[in-house]
Design a protein around this motif. Sequence first.
Motif, PDB file in Angstrom:
ATOM      1  N   TYR A  81     -33.685 -91.670 -20.200  1.00  0.00           N
ATOM      2  CA  TYR A  81     -34.608 -90.607 -20.614  1.00  0.00           C
ATOM      3  C   TYR A  81     -34.254 -89.295 -19.934  1.00  0.00           C
ATOM      4  CZ  TYR A  81     -38.765 -87.817 -21.309  1.00  0.00           C
ATOM      5  OH  TYR A  81     -39.618 -86.796 -21.645  1.00  0.00           O
ATOM      6  N   LYS A  82     -34.225 -88.224 -20.717  1.00  0.00           N
ATOM      7  CA  LYS A  82     -33.867 -86.896 -20.204  1.00  0.00           C
ATOM      8  C   LYS A  82     -34.968 -85.915 -20.586  1.00  0.00           C
ATOM      9  CE  LYS A  82     -28.975 -87.975 -20.839  1.00  0.00           C
ATOM     10  NZ  LYS A  82     -29.289 -89.357 -21.282  1.00  0.00           N
ATOM     11  N   PRO A  83     -35.880 -85.617 -19.666  1.00  0.00           N
ATOM     12  CA  PRO A  83     -36.968 -84.684 -19.980  1.00  0.00           C
ATOM     13  C   PRO A  83     -36.450 -83.269 -20.145  1.00  0.00           C
ATOM     14  CG  PRO A  83     -36.989 -85.245 -17.652  1.00  0.00           C
ATOM     15  CD  PRO A  83     -35.948 -86.122 -18.290  1.00  0.00           C
ATOM     16  N   PRO A  84     -37.161 -82.447 -20.907  1.00  0.00           N
ATOM     17  CA  PRO A  84     -36.738 -81.054 -21.049  1.00  0.00           C
ATOM     18  C   PRO A  84     -36.920 -80.283 -19.746  1.00  0.00           C
ATOM     19  CG  PRO A  84     -38.852 -81.388 -22.108  1.00  0.00           C
ATOM     20  CD  PRO A  84     -38.367 -82.748 -21.689  1.00  0.00           C
ATOM     21  N   ALA A  85     -36.117 -79.267 -19.558  1.00  0.00           N
ATOM     22  CA  ALA A  85     -36.269 -78.403 -18.385  1.00  0.00           C
ATOM     23  C   ALA A  85     -37.530 -77.565 -18.532  1.00  0.00           C
ATOM     24  CB  ALA A  85     -35.047 -77.496 -18.250  1.00  0.00           C
ATOM     25  N   ILE A  86     -38.270 -77.427 -17.441  1.00  0.00           N
ATOM     26  CA  ILE A  86     -39.511 -76.655 -17.480  1.00  0.00           C
ATOM     27  C   ILE A  86     -39.608 -75.766 -16.254  1.00  0.00           C
ATOM     28  CG2 ILE A  86     -40.762 -78.424 -18.766  1.00  0.00           C
ATOM     29  CD1 ILE A  86     -42.118 -79.188 -16.103  1.00  0.00           C
ATOM     30  N   ARG A  87     -40.535 -74.829 -16.340  1.00  0.00           N
ATOM     31  CA  ARG A  87     -40.827 -73.986 -15.198  1.00  0.00           C
ATOM     32  C   ARG A  87     -41.476 -74.825 -14.100  1.00  0.00           C
ATOM     33  NH1 ARG A  87     -45.043 -69.384 -15.212  1.00  0.00           N
ATOM     34  NH2 ARG A  87     -45.671 -70.449 -17.092  1.00  0.00           N
ATOM     35  N   PRO A  88     -41.126 -74.648 -12.826  1.00  0.00           N
ATOM     36  CA  PRO A  88     -41.742 -75.427 -11.752  1.00  0.00           C
ATOM     37  C   PRO A  88     -43.263 -75.332 -11.795  1.00  0.00           C
ATOM     38  CG  PRO A  88     -39.895 -74.167 -10.904  1.00  0.00           C
ATOM     39  CD  PRO A  88     -40.114 -73.694 -12.312  1.00  0.00           C
ATOM     40  N   ALA A  89     -43.923 -76.474 -11.571  1.00  0.00           N
ATOM     41  CA  ALA A  89     -45.380 -76.502 -11.639  1.00  0.00           C
ATOM     42  C   ALA A  89     -46.009 -75.527 -10.659  1.00  0.00           C
ATOM     43  CB  ALA A  89     -45.886 -77.926 -11.370  1.00  0.00           C
ATOM     44  N   SER A  90     -45.355 -75.291  -9.517  1.00  0.00           N
ATOM     45  CA  SER A  90     -45.932 -74.408  -8.497  1.00  0.00           C
ATOM     46  C   SER A  90     -46.007 -72.964  -8.964  1.00  0.00           C
ATOM     47  CB  SER A  90     -45.097 -74.494  -7.218  1.00  0.00           C
ATOM     48  OG  SER A  90     -43.756 -74.115  -7.478  1.00  0.00           O
ATOM     49  N   THR A  91     -45.254 -72.600 -10.002  1.00  0.00           N
ATOM     50  CA  THR A  91     -45.281 -71.219 -10.494  1.00  0.00           C
ATOM     51  C   THR A  91     -46.218 -71.042 -11.675  1.00  0.00           C
ATOM     52  OG1 THR A  91     -43.479 -71.538 -12.083  1.00  0.00           O
ATOM     53  CG2 THR A  91     -42.862 -71.014  -9.800  1.00  0.00           C
ATOM     54  N   ARG A  92     -46.896 -72.093 -12.081  1.00  0.00           N
ATOM     55  CA  ARG A  92     -47.785 -72.027 -13.239  1.00  0.00           C
ATOM     56  C   ARG A  92     -49.215 -71.749 -12.797  1.00  0.00           C
ATOM     57  NH1 ARG A  92     -46.238 -75.457 -17.939  1.00  0.00           N
ATOM     58  NH2 ARG A  92     -43.983 -75.733 -17.869  1.00  0.00           N
ATOM     59  N   PRO A  93     -49.952 -70.926 -13.539  1.00  0.00           N
ATOM     60  CA  PRO A  93     -51.364 -70.708 -13.210  1.00  0.00           C
ATOM     61  C   PRO A  93     -52.181 -71.968 -13.449  1.00  0.00           C
ATOM     62  CG  PRO A  93     -50.798 -69.668 -15.303  1.00  0.00           C
ATOM     63  CD  PRO A  93     -49.509 -70.130 -14.695  1.00  0.00           C
ATOM     64  N   ALA A  94     -53.341 -72.048 -12.802  1.00  0.00           N
ATOM     65  CA  ALA A  94     -54.183 -73.246 -12.906  1.00  0.00           C
ATOM     66  C   ALA A  94     -54.591 -73.526 -14.344  1.00  0.00           C
ATOM     67  CB  ALA A  94     -55.418 -73.093 -12.026  1.00  0.00           C
ATOM     68  N   SER A  95     -54.726 -72.479 -15.165  1.00  0.00           N
ATOM     69  CA  SER A  95     -55.183 -72.666 -16.541  1.00  0.00           C
ATOM     70  C   SER A  95     -54.170 -73.418 -17.387  1.00  0.00           C
ATOM     71  CB  SER A  95     -55.484 -71.308 -17.186  1.00  0.00           C
ATOM     72  OG  SER A  95     -54.305 -70.526 -17.244  1.00  0.00           O
ATOM     73  N   THR A  96     -52.937 -73.542 -16.900  1.00  0.00           N
ATOM     74  CA  THR A  96     -51.934 -74.264 -17.675  1.00  0.00           C
ATOM     75  C   THR A  96     -51.911 -75.754 -17.357  1.00  0.00           C
ATOM     76  OG1 THR A  96     -50.165 -73.859 -16.070  1.00  0.00           O
ATOM     77  CG2 THR A  96     -50.471 -72.216 -17.815  1.00  0.00           C
ATOM     78  N   ARG A  97     -52.789 -76.223 -16.498  1.00  0.00           N
ATOM     79  CA  ARG A  97     -52.882 -77.663 -16.255  1.00  0.00           C
ATOM     80  C   ARG A  97     -53.289 -78.331 -17.561  1.00  0.00           C
ATOM     81  NH1 ARG A  97     -56.625 -80.767 -11.700  1.00  0.00           N
ATOM     82  NH2 ARG A  97     -55.546 -82.790 -11.876  1.00  0.00           N
ATOM     83  N   PRO A  98     -52.431 -79.155 -18.162  1.00  0.00           N
ATOM     84  CA  PRO A  98     -52.706 -79.664 -19.506  1.00  0.00           C
ATOM     85  C   PRO A  98     -53.814 -80.706 -19.527  1.00  0.00           C
ATOM     86  CG  PRO A  98     -50.705 -80.638 -18.647  1.00  0.00           C
ATOM     87  CD  PRO A  98     -51.139 -79.601 -17.640  1.00  0.00           C
ATOM     88  N   ILE A  99     -54.474 -80.796 -20.681  1.00  0.00           N
ATOM     89  CA  ILE A  99     -55.498 -81.802 -20.936  1.00  0.00           C
ATOM     90  C   ILE A  99     -54.960 -82.784 -21.969  1.00  0.00           C
ATOM     91  CG2 ILE A  99     -57.733 -82.197 -22.048  1.00  0.00           C
ATOM     92  CD1 ILE A  99     -58.720 -79.624 -20.755  1.00  0.00           C
ATOM     93  N   VAL A 100     -55.162 -84.066 -21.715  1.00  0.00           N
ATOM     94  CA  VAL A 100     -54.832 -85.125 -22.676  1.00  0.00           C
ATOM     95  C   VAL A 100     -56.138 -85.808 -23.067  1.00  0.00           C
ATOM     96  CG1 VAL A 100     -53.579 -87.269 -23.085  1.00  0.00           C
ATOM     97  CG2 VAL A 100     -52.556 -85.481 -21.656  1.00  0.00           C
ATOM     98  N   ILE A 101     -56.446 -85.816 -24.362  1.00  0.00           N
ATOM     99  CA  ILE A 101     -57.671 -86.444 -24.849  1.00  0.00           C
ATOM    100  C   ILE A 101     -57.315 -87.800 -25.436  1.00  0.00           C
ATOM    101  CG2 ILE A 101     -59.670 -86.219 -26.369  1.00  0.00           C
ATOM    102  CD1 ILE A 101     -59.212 -83.195 -26.368  1.00  0.00           C
ATOM    103  N   GLY A 102     -57.753 -88.863 -24.778  1.00  0.00           N
ATOM    104  CA  GLY A 102     -57.485 -90.218 -25.246  1.00  0.00           C
ATOM    105  C   GLY A 102     -56.501 -90.948 -24.355  1.00  0.00           C
ATOM    106  N   THR A 103     -56.738 -92.241 -24.135  1.00  0.00           N
ATOM    107  CA  THR A 103     -55.882 -93.043 -23.252  1.00  0.00           C
ATOM    108  C   THR A 103     -55.301 -94.264 -23.956  1.00  0.00           C
ATOM    109  OG1 THR A 103     -57.770 -94.317 -22.414  1.00  0.00           O
ATOM    110  CG2 THR A 103     -57.155 -92.319 -21.199  1.00  0.00           C
TER     111      THR A 103
END
Length: 535
Positions: A81-103
Motif C-alpha cells: 500500500y502506498k498512501p498519497p503524499a500529504i501536508r504534515p498534520a502539524s501544519t494543518r488547522p484544527a478545522s481540517t481534522r476530518p470527520i468519518v460518519i459510520g463505522t
Amino acid sequence: MLRLTEIILPLDHSEADLASAVAARLAPAIPSRFTIARRAIDARRKSAIKLTYTIDAETEGEPEILARNHPHIRPTPDTTYKPPAIRPASTRPASTRPIVIGTGPCGLFAALILAQAGLRPIILERGKPVRQRTKDTWAFWRRGILTPESNVQFGEGGAGTFSDGKLYSQISDPNHLGRKVLTEFVAAGAPAEILTVAHPHIGTFRLVGMVETMRETIERLGGEYRFGARVTGLILDSTPRRARGVILDSGETLTADHIILAIGHSARDTFEMLRDAGVHLDPKPFSIGFRIEHPQSMIDRARYGSFAGNPLLGAADYKLVHHAKNGRSVYSFCMCPGGTVVAAASEPGRVVTNGMSQYSRNERNANAGIVVGITPADYPDADKGNILAGMAFQRHLESRAYVQGGSTYHAPGQLVGDFLAARPSTSLGTVIPSYKPGVHLTDLAPCLPDYAIEAIREAIPHFARKIPGFDRADALLTGVETRTSAPIRITRDPSGQSLNTPGLFPAGEGAGYAGGILSAGVDGIRAAEAVMRAG
C-alpha cells in the motif's frame, strides 16, 4: 520474484506434488523458495475436482525466464500500500481534522487510513460499540426486542458484522487496495489464509474481535470515537456552497472541512436529512426477494459429488442467475453456506431478512437471497419526483412482511412446493427454519409485487437444473429481502466529493459505491485518500 499462474493439481495432491509442479514450470531454473499467492477450487467437474494455484517464486535468472514470454509467468506485482503524499498534520488547522460518519467496513478503513496518516479523525457512530450491539441484536433475535439504533444494521462494524464475512469482490482494483484491507484484517486477528484462498470469509464471531482491535489501533494513532452520535444536520456555507461541519442529535456541532459519509444502506433518516439539505442524490436500482434454505448436505453433494465433506472444500456455495420471460433478472444473493437466516430489521413494525455464517460454516442449512432486480421506474411515486421513492418502496414491502408474519417480528415463510403451487403453507417438512424470533407459515405472494413473484416462481425450477433438489417441496422461503443495496446514490465528482456540496465525501454502500465488506473497505480507503489529496 516471479508469479506463476494456472498451476493445476488434483484435490488429493501432496506438498511435494506442488513443489514439483513449481519446479517443472521454471525448469531448468531451480526455485530457491516459493509461497502460495492464491488457491482456488475448480469444481466444474464433480468427478475430478482440482485446485488451481498462483505461486510467487524466487530463482536465479529471472530476466531470462521472463524472456521466454510464457503466458503464465510474469513478474510478481507490488501490492504494497502506498498512501498519497500529504501536508504534515502539524501544519494543518484544527478545522481540517476530518470527520468519518459510520463505522462499517467503509468508515472503519477510512478512519484507519486517516489515522495512519496522522490526521486524527473523529469517528461518529449512531449505534453502540460492537459487543453491546451484539447483545442488543441477540435480544431481538431471541425475544423480539428491537433497539432501533443497535441492531444488524446500526452499530460498530456495520451490517457486514452479521453476515458470512465474505472478503472477495469483482471490483476493479488496480492499486491493490483490497490487499491492504485483507492485510489489516489479518493484523487485527483474521486467519492468515484470507490472503491466499480465492473466496475468503471470516464469520461474525471473529469479526467482532477484529473490529475492536482496529478501533484500538485507530485510537492509539489519535482517532476519536463517539458512539450514540447520530448526525441530524449539516453545517453549510452558502456562497459558495460547502460543508463545514455536522450537527448531532444532542444539539452539539462539530466543524470540519472534510466529512466522509460512510452511513450504510439503511440510514434512511440520514438520506432524508441529506435530501432536505439539498445534497445531490440520484435514485438507483436494487433488488427484492426472499431467503431460501436447503440442507447444506444437499448443496455439498450437488456441487462436489463424492468429494462432499472433504475438509479442503468445506461447505459448498453457489451462484445462480435466471432471466425470466417477463424481462426480470432473478439471482442468488449473499449465499451463506452452513449459516442462518437472520432478522435484519432496523425500524419498528417491519420485517427484513439477511444471511449470516460463522467461520466454521457448520450449521445445518445453507441459505441465500433469491432476489429480483428492480429499477427506479418500478418505485411507486417515482414519477412524482420523489428522490427517495425506492426507500419508501422498501418500507412498504417490509411492513407487508411484518403483517404477513403475524405482526410479531416473526418472518412470513412458505415451503417451496407450496409457493410454486400458489397455496399457503400450513406445516414444515424436514427443512427447519433458522430465522429467529421465528417463522409464521403463510402465503408469501402478498409480500412482493406480482412481477417479482412470477419471476421467482419461474426461476426456482430453472435453478434446480444446476443444483438438483433446489426446488424440493420442503425447502423454505422466508421474507423479505429488501436491503440488497442502497436505493439511492449520493453522487460524487472525480475528486470524490459530493456533486454539489464540496467537503462531503460519500463512500461505501450507503452512497451507492460498494456492495460487501471488501468493496466497502476499498471504497473507504479511496475516500480517505480523496480527503488527503483535498488538503
